[in-house]
Design an enzyme around this catalytic site. Structure first.
Site, PDB file in Angstrom:
ATOM      1  N   HIS A   1       0.850  -1.195   0.000  1.00 51.30           N
ATOM      2  CA  HIS A   1       0.000   0.000   0.000  1.00 51.30           C
ATOM      3  C   HIS A   1       0.885   1.244   0.000  1.00 51.30           C
ATOM      4  CE1 HIS A   1      -2.752   3.123   1.369  1.00 51.30           C
ATOM      5  NE2 HIS A   1      -3.765   2.311   1.089  1.00 51.30           N
TER       6      HIS A   1
ATOM      7  N   CYS B   1      -3.875   2.906  -4.508  1.00 50.96           N
ATOM      8  CA  CYS B   1      -4.756   3.726  -3.668  1.00 50.96           C
ATOM      9  C   CYS B   1      -4.804   5.135  -4.245  1.00 50.96           C
ATOM     10  CB  CYS B   1      -4.272   3.747  -2.224  1.00 50.96           C
ATOM     11  SG  CYS B   1      -5.321   4.774  -1.143  1.00 50.96           S
TER      12      CYS B   1
ATOM     13  N   HIS C   1      -7.865   0.650  -4.053  1.00 47.07           N
ATOM     14  CA  HIS C   1      -8.622   1.528  -3.159  1.00 47.07           C
ATOM     15  C   HIS C   1      -9.025   2.754  -3.969  1.00 47.07           C
ATOM     16  CE1 HIS C   1      -6.538   0.071   0.835  1.00 47.07           C
ATOM     17  NE2 HIS C   1      -7.199  -0.889   0.204  1.00 47.07           N
TER      18      HIS C   1
ATOM     19  N   ASP D   1     -12.835   3.270  -0.788  1.00 44.29           N
ATOM     20  CA  ASP D   1     -11.986   3.541   0.370  1.00 44.29           C
ATOM     21  C   ASP D   1     -12.493   4.776   1.102  1.00 44.29           C
ATOM     22  OD1 ASP D   1      -9.878   3.259   2.126  1.00 44.29           O
ATOM     23  OD2 ASP D   1      -8.448   4.299   0.840  1.00 44.29           O
ATOM     24  N   HIS D   2     -12.701   4.627   2.383  1.00 45.47           N
ATOM     25  CA  HIS D   2     -13.248   5.704   3.215  1.00 45.47           C
ATOM     26  C   HIS D   2     -14.583   6.169   2.629  1.00 45.47           C
ATOM     27  CE1 HIS D   2      -9.014   6.647   5.038  1.00 45.47           C
ATOM     28  NE2 HIS D   2      -9.375   5.389   5.145  1.00 45.47           N
TER      29      HIS D   2
ATOM     30  N   TYR E   1     -14.945   5.120   7.917  1.00 42.00           N
ATOM     31  CA  TYR E   1     -15.626   3.897   7.473  1.00 42.00           C
ATOM     32  C   TYR E   1     -17.123   3.864   7.804  1.00 42.00           C
ATOM     33  CZ  TYR E   1     -11.046   2.121   6.300  1.00 42.00           C
ATOM     34  OH  TYR E   1      -9.812   1.954   5.726  1.00 42.00           O
TER      35      TYR E   1
END
Length: 401
Positions: free
Chosen positions: A241, A279, A306, A359-360, A376
């Site tokens: 990541h 990401c 992500h 993601d998020h 989240y």
């Protein structure tokens, strides 16, 4: 052929249930054995217990996020050998259970950093903010890390001093606690909730006093040469990541922040099992990162994705935005990923799924009435999943004609 829709689930303590995730069209779960301390072996029976529970709801355990790399490995300490052997055993056990993708990071001490976990945008939705001068205030005036001043330009130090001067003791404690404990604790954080958490944190930082960028690269190289052959033998794709945020913090080096970093990582170990978690949120913080170029350059090594978006505020500051609003050209990123999926199909590769997760997400609507980990929420991520799914469908249709 759509990318595999996945969702990060924090296990049985997660307030969002597997049954709910099945209802919204999630195909794969991204999770970990959060109850096992970092560095310890993941036993087969524990892996199967989680895997079977996921499969009982008609989904699959798509990605392990994360199998933590211990600080002993990152610092190449005297316990490195023991930690590496534990990691190998965990990988073999995961492979035995049919789990084929492992996300990990090589960020020293902190997995990620934000200064405000409840940042409100102009519509009243809530996200997370990283403000560089505020982080400097934490580092220099609250944590009081040795020689911290030398890591910031004078104008940032001046802003940080003003910010710290305006903070009450309660404000300072909240900022420190959020950065050190809250953002890390639910993802195998190094520093657990303890009265002396600042002291513990500083002790971890001190371990890196003699570890610069080149040294940390050497430690990652050792890790790759030890671990990737085991992953390959067991049918597992490892995917590093990117650093979050992708620049040095707290005097700690960063080695997974740019295309040049990834070129080096993949040159160190040529196996396709040595891959990338792409990401968009982390990488987009740097204006010099061309996200579409990164997708295209490392497409065959992207094993997990992500997707999230940010709005840059200048001077290394940013906040997380809605998935289709911000500096990330989500259309072009997603189109490049779908093109890679088609290439894999044409080339006869078996790893066509390319799992992605929203993601998020923005905290919206009923999210304010539900408990969730920072970044989240249910509704905000579900909105992001729906937006990306719609965009993906449009791209797929346009590619067919």
């Amino acid at each position: 052929m759509p990318l595999e829709k996945t969702w990060r689930w924090f296990g049985r303590n997660d307030k969002i249930t597997l049954a709910e995730l099945k209802q919204i069209g999630v195909q794969g779960i991204v999770t970990a054995l959060h109850h096992i301390k970092g560095g310890a072996v993941w036993p087969v029976d524990e892996i199967l217990s989680v895997k079977n529970e996921i499969e009982s709801h008609g989904m699959r355990w798509s990605v392990v996020e994360s199998l933590p790399v211990s600080e002993e490995i990152k610092t190449n300490s005297s316990r490195r050998g023991e930690m590496i052997e534990n990691y190998k055993v965990s990988l073999r056990n995961l492979g035995e259970c049919g789990i084929d993708t492992v996300c990990y990071n090589f960020m020293p001490v902190l997995d990620w950093a934000r200064t405000d976990l409840h940042f409100s945008n102009e519509r009243g939705a809530e996200s997370m903010l990283f403000d560089y001068p505020t982080f400097a205030a934490f580092d220099i005036f609250i944590l009081q890390r040795r020689n911290a001043r030398q890591d910031y330009p004078e104008d940032v130090i001046e802003q940080a001093e003003i910010l710290a001067g305006r903070m009450s003791e309660s404000d300072k404690n909240t900022l420190a606690y959020n950065i050190i404990v809250v953002t890390q604790g639910f993802i195998n954080g190094t520093v657990e909730n303890a009265d002396n958490y600042k002291e513990i944190f500083l002790n971890y930082l001190d371990r890196y006093a003699d570890i610069d960028r080149d040294t940390l690269r050497k430690h990652l190289s050792l890790f790759l040469h030890d671990i990737i052959p085991v992953a390959e033998e067991n049918g597992i794709n490892m995917c590093i990541h990117p650093d979050d945020p992708p620049f040095p913090l707290l005097g700690l080096p960063r080695i997974a922040s740019t295309a040049e970093d990834f070129e080096w990582i993949f040159a160190e170990c040529s196996s396709l099992s040595n891959g990338l978690t792409f990401c968009s949120g982390s990488l987009s913080v740097r204006e010099d990162n061309d996200l579409v170029d990164i997708v295209k350059r490392f497409a065959d090594r992207i094993h997990f994705v992500h997707l999230r978006n940010i709005i840059r505020l200048g001077n290394r500051s940013f906040f997380e935005s809605a998935h289709l609003e911000g500096c990330v050209d989500m259309y072009s990123v997603l189109k490049s990923l779908l093109e890679e999926q088609h290439r894999r199909k044409s080339n006869g590769r078996s790893d066509l799924r390319i799992p992605f997760r929203p993601d998020h997400g923005l905290k919206i609507l009923d999210d304010f009435n539900r408990q969730s980990n920072p970044g989240y929420p249910l509704s905000g991520r579900m909105k992001g999943l729906a937006e990306i799914t719609g965009l993906e469908l449009g791209i797929e249709k346009s590619m067919l004609y």
